[in-house]
Design a protein around this motif. Structure first.
Motif: not given
Length: 191
Positions: A111-129, A151-155, A158-161
């Motif tokens: 659940q955390a991995h899915t939520a984090l990936a969704s959150f990072v994608h949304r933040a990137w799409n919305e231009g959050r810094r 930190p491993r998931w963020l690296g 799929a999310l690192r870029p």
């Protein structure tokens, strides 16, 4: 409050396929499979169920940046190698404005991995810094599972870029139980 709808059989099947290699937590049972799971090759051949919404058009939600031809440096907490010195200092001291936050407390790893990936994608799409990811410190002196995994998931590829840097949060923002995540600026490509 609206009631959450139950997943459709197609959504449950896709979830089982995505999680087939995951090990259950101690004491948890694995849901019995009603039918054998398809391989990835079969999924590519098989059309996606019509109950799922069509994918968004590229103009609505641009795709995440493609990884550079050269491999990106690993994402290590505290490293500010990818950003200028002034921004790095402000990031490290927690002086950048937090544009969003997610709390992963009480979630399973999946659940955390899915939520984090969704959150990072949304933040990137919305231009959050700069966003805050709250993982928790762990219990009874042990390092928390989510704290180690985030930190491993963020690296992950799929999310690192989309992620420039990560930094342990200042005590006022959660200290060791949280991370500041600096999101790359979105550059719209002209294809």
């Amino acid at each position: 409050m609206t009631r959450r709808r139950l997943p459709t059989p197609d959504e449950r099947r896709l979830w089982r396929i995505a999680m087939r290699d995951a090990e259950p937590m101690p004491g948890r049972q694995v849901e019995a499979e009603a039918e054998p799971l398809a391989t990835m090759a079969e999924l590519v051949e098989e059309p996606v169920a019509t109950s799922l919404a069509p994918p968004p058009t590229p103009r609505q939600h641009p795709s995440p940046p493609r990884p550079a031809r050269h491999s990106q440096p690993p994402l290590t907490p505290g490293s500010t190698a990818n950003i200028d010195r002034r921004t790095g200092d402000r990031f490290r001291r927690g002086e950048l404005e937090i544009d969003g936050r997610i709390d992963l407390h009480g979630m399973t790893q999946a659940q955390a991995h899915t939520a984090l990936a969704s959150f990072v994608h949304r933040a990137w799409n919305e231009g959050r810094r700069c966003v805050l990811v709250i993982t928790g410190k762990g219990s009874f002196g042990s390092l928390g599972v989510l704290r180690q995994a985030t930190p491993r998931w963020l690296g992950d590829p799929a999310l690192r870029p989309m992620v420039l840097a990560i930094q342990p949060a200042q005590p006022r923002d959660g200290g060791d139980g949280a991370l500041y995540v600096l999101i790359k600026r979105r550059r719209d490509r002209k294809d």
